[in-house]
Design a protein around this motif. Structure first.
Motif, PDB file in Angstrom:
ATOM      1  N   ASN A 140      65.563  35.444 102.003  1.00 19.66           N
ATOM      2  CA  ASN A 140      64.571  36.402 102.425  1.00 19.66           C
ATOM      3  C   ASN A 140      63.611  36.327 101.242  1.00 19.66           C
ATOM      4  O   ASN A 140      63.690  37.097 100.312  1.00 19.66           O
ATOM      5  N   ILE A 141      62.400  35.554 101.276  1.00 19.21           N
ATOM      6  CA  ILE A 141      61.325  35.760 100.089  1.00 19.21           C
ATOM      7  C   ILE A 141      59.962  36.684 100.560  1.00 19.21           C
ATOM      8  O   ILE A 141      59.019  36.614  99.915  1.00 19.21           O
ATOM      9  N   SER A 142      60.068  37.244 101.898  1.00 21.64           N
ATOM     10  CA  SER A 142      59.032  38.164 102.280  1.00 21.64           C
ATOM     11  C   SER A 142      58.846  39.164 101.416  1.00 21.64           C
ATOM     12  O   SER A 142      60.015  39.857 101.027  1.00 21.64           O
ATOM     13  N   GLU A 143      57.514  39.540 101.074  1.00 16.80           N
ATOM     14  CA  GLU A 143      57.270  40.767 100.326  1.00 16.80           C
ATOM     15  C   GLU A 143      57.614  41.972 101.098  1.00 16.80           C
ATOM     16  O   GLU A 143      57.618  41.941 102.233  1.00 16.80           O
TER      17      GLU A 143
ATOM     18  N   SER B 255      63.804  21.716 103.324  1.00 11.89           N
ATOM     19  CA  SER B 255      63.646  22.966 103.382  1.00 11.89           C
ATOM     20  C   SER B 255      62.903  23.519 104.615  1.00 11.89           C
ATOM     21  O   SER B 255      61.918  22.944 104.896  1.00 11.89           O
ATOM     22  N   SER B 256      63.016  24.770 104.763  1.00 10.92           N
ATOM     23  CA  SER B 256      62.430  25.064 105.869  1.00 10.92           C
ATOM     24  C   SER B 256      61.922  26.799 105.744  1.00 10.92           C
ATOM     25  O   SER B 256      62.513  27.616 105.043  1.00 10.92           O
ATOM     26  N   LEU B 257      60.606  27.200 105.984  1.00 15.39           N
ATOM     27  CA  LEU B 257      60.156  28.523 106.131  1.00 15.39           C
ATOM     28  C   LEU B 257      59.654  28.954 107.257  1.00 15.39           C
ATOM     29  O   LEU B 257      58.810  28.485 107.766  1.00 15.39           O
ATOM     30  N   ASP B 258      60.200  29.903 107.711  1.00 17.32           N
ATOM     31  CA  ASP B 258      59.922  30.551 109.114  1.00 17.32           C
ATOM     32  C   ASP B 258      60.244  32.086 108.954  1.00 17.32           C
ATOM     33  O   ASP B 258      60.846  32.628 108.403  1.00 17.32           O
ATOM     34  N   ILE B 259      59.533  32.879 109.979  1.00 18.90           N
ATOM     35  CA  ILE B 259      59.649  34.251 109.974  1.00 18.90           C
ATOM     36  C   ILE B 259      60.815  34.752 110.815  1.00 18.90           C
ATOM     37  O   ILE B 259      61.252  35.895 110.949  1.00 18.90           O
ATOM     38  N   SER B 260      61.583  33.594 111.450  1.00 20.93           N
ATOM     39  CA  SER B 260      62.621  34.065 112.448  1.00 20.93           C
ATOM     40  C   SER B 260      63.884  33.450 112.030  1.00 20.93           C
ATOM     41  O   SER B 260      63.765  32.217 111.681  1.00 20.93           O
ATOM     42  N   ASP B 261      64.779  34.374 111.969  1.00 22.49           N
ATOM     43  CA  ASP B 261      66.392  33.827 111.534  1.00 22.49           C
ATOM     44  C   ASP B 261      66.657  33.032 112.821  1.00 22.49           C
ATOM     45  O   ASP B 261      67.436  32.177 112.439  1.00 22.49           O
ATOM     46  N   LYS B 262      66.258  33.088 114.049  1.00 21.48           N
ATOM     47  CA  LYS B 262      66.839  32.333 115.032  1.00 21.48           C
ATOM     48  C   LYS B 262      66.465  31.080 114.946  1.00 21.48           C
ATOM     49  O   LYS B 262      67.189  29.951 114.976  1.00 21.48           O
TER      50      LYS B 262
ATOM     51  N   ILE C  14      73.145  16.519 103.861  1.00 18.86           N
ATOM     52  CA  ILE C  14      71.838  16.668 103.522  1.00 18.86           C
ATOM     53  C   ILE C  14      71.694  18.283 102.766  1.00 18.86           C
ATOM     54  O   ILE C  14      72.281  19.193 103.855  1.00 18.86           O
ATOM     55  N   LYS C  15      71.082  18.311 101.727  1.00 22.16           N
ATOM     56  CA  LYS C  15      70.940  19.741 101.211  1.00 22.16           C
ATOM     57  C   LYS C  15      69.852  20.315 102.135  1.00 22.16           C
ATOM     58  O   LYS C  15      68.572  19.778 101.928  1.00 22.16           O
ATOM     59  N   ILE C  16      70.042  21.694 102.437  1.00 20.08           N
ATOM     60  CA  ILE C  16      69.255  22.345 103.253  1.00 20.08           C
ATOM     61  C   ILE C  16      68.956  23.701 102.561  1.00 20.08           C
ATOM     62  O   ILE C  16      69.938  24.314 102.387  1.00 20.08           O
ATOM     63  N   ASN C  17      67.589  24.177 102.498  1.00 20.75           N
ATOM     64  CA  ASN C  17      67.328  25.300 102.084  1.00 20.75           C
ATOM     65  C   ASN C  17      66.390  26.178 103.214  1.00 20.75           C
ATOM     66  O   ASN C  17      65.539  25.722 103.606  1.00 20.75           O
ATOM     67  N   LEU C  18      66.836  27.305 103.493  1.00 24.97           N
ATOM     68  CA  LEU C  18      66.116  28.034 104.351  1.00 24.97           C
ATOM     69  C   LEU C  18      65.663  29.471 103.927  1.00 24.97           C
ATOM     70  O   LEU C  18      66.364  30.232 103.105  1.00 24.97           O
ATOM     71  N   PHE C  19      64.272  29.724 104.363  1.00 20.02           N
ATOM     72  CA  PHE C  19      63.561  30.467 103.951  1.00 20.02           C
ATOM     73  C   PHE C  19      62.932  31.518 104.831  1.00 20.02           C
ATOM     74  O   PHE C  19      62.268  30.848 105.559  1.00 20.02           O
ATOM     75  N   LYS C  20      63.255  32.780 104.869  1.00 22.70           N
ATOM     76  CA  LYS C  20      62.587  33.494 105.753  1.00 22.70           C
ATOM     77  C   LYS C  20      61.315  34.167 104.991  1.00 22.70           C
ATOM     78  O   LYS C  20      61.461  34.837 103.963  1.00 22.70           O
ATOM     79  N   GLY C  21      60.297  34.236 105.776  1.00 20.33           N
ATOM     80  CA  GLY C  21      59.037  34.633 105.126  1.00 20.33           C
ATOM     81  C   GLY C  21      57.924  34.110 106.194  1.00 20.33           C
ATOM     82  O   GLY C  21      58.041  33.617 107.100  1.00 20.33           O
TER      83      GLY C  21
END
Length: 317
Positions: free
Chosen positions: A6-9, A105-112, A128-135
């Motif tokens: 979670n990178i959201s402020e 890598s993926s940046l999305d507001i939804s965990d789903k 494949i290396k995957i990085n998931l960012f919530k924001g």
């Protein structure tokens, strides 16, 4: 299950959201359409017969993915608002044929949406290396870690159409700041076309878009302890020709009050509208102006035969 960072402020957005409801022209931020239920409903919308955007974009990616990755030579693919990533796997599949060390890598507001994305990518390549960012990619883009290896940023689904000029330039300009000389942006855009085709896409016969639009009330009710009732509203989506955009509203059926947790309230009149989303339809004149102001330029254009939709491969100026 893949860890989501979670990178959201930790910002208090309540004041901004509630003030937009107290304006003469009321609105709710579009991002609240995409909770877990909303993300699933949007996936269902993409499969309706009326919603041409996903089908046309997917056909373009099937046709041009090899050419796109050959031109961009990415070692990392970074996607904004990935949804289920069913389209981006076409680019990943094309690239790993010649570069097995690719990361995603993926940046999305939804965990789903992020979890759906992870599942789809792993079907293509388990290693494949995957990085998931919530924001929120409008507010948290500056937190993207910088890399020296060439990146292909993906902003598909004509999501840029949800932004007015200011927000579009803010997003593209902020993205420009994290792009290296070897990086590319692949931008998917819905183009201007027959109004009947456009409006049908936001008024599907199964009523899924109606449920999707009304779900935003459940989201803000839960988040801000409000008392909106979905049955008091009807879904409306109309094309504004002056602004070349679909405007999606919730139109009140009756006069009623909405109470806030600070004991204030607003009165919503019968027939009053709350804006929940805009979906702009682009011409090349419009998009080139936005890109120029953001320090970006079009390298290649990919379009379907009817010119309904465009994929633009973009670099820094």
């Amino acid at each position: 299950m893949q860890k989501i960072l979670n990178i959201s402020e930790k910002r208090i957005l309540k004041k901004k959201t509630l003030s937009s409801l107290k304006n003469i022209f009321k609105s709710i931020p579009t991002k609240y359409l995409y909770d877990e239920k909303g993300s699933k409903l949007f996936e269902d919308i993409c499969n309706t017969k009326e919603y041409y955007l996903t089908r046309v974009e997917e056909k373009l990616l099937k046709k041009y993915s090899l050419e796109i990755v050959k031109l961009s030579q990415p070692e990392d693919i970074f996607e904004f608002g990935s949804g289920s990533s069913k389209k981006s796997v076409l680019l990943i599949s094309a690239r790993i044929k010649n570069f097995t060390q690719l990361s995603y890598s993926s940046l999305d507001i939804s965990d789903k949406a992020l979890n759906m994305s992870f599942d789809e990518i792993k079907k293509v390549n388990k290693s494949i290396k995957i990085n998931l960012f919530k924001g929120d990619f409008l507010n948290d883009l500056n937190k993207i870690y910088l890399v020296k290896k060439p990146r292909l940023f993906l902003f598909l689904g004509s999501t840029l159409g949800n932004f007015d000029d200011k927000l579009a330039i803010d997003f593209l300009g902020n993205l420009r700041k994290v792009m290296n000389k070897k990086d590319y942006l692949l931008l998917g855009l819905d183009m201007v076309k027959d109004v009947n085709i456009i409006t049908a896409a936001y008024n599907d016969s199964k009523g899924i878009t109606r449920k999707f639009n009304k779900n935003i009330l459940s989201v803000i009710n839960k988040k801000y302890q409000l008392n909106f009732k979905k049955n008091n509203f009807e879904h409306k989506a109309e094309f504004n020709s002056d602004k070349s955009q679909v405007e999606m509203f919730l139109k009140s059926k009756i006069k009623h009050n909405i109470e806030f947790s600070d004991n204030s309230n607003i009165q919503i009149e019968a027939g009053e509208r709350i804006l929940t989303e805009i979906s702009r339809k682009f011409s090349f004149t419009i998009i080139e102006k936005l890109l120029e102001k953001s320090g970006l330029k079009i390298e290649r254009k990919f379009q379907d035969n009817k010119k309904f939709y465009s994929l633009l491969l973009i670099r820094t100026t």
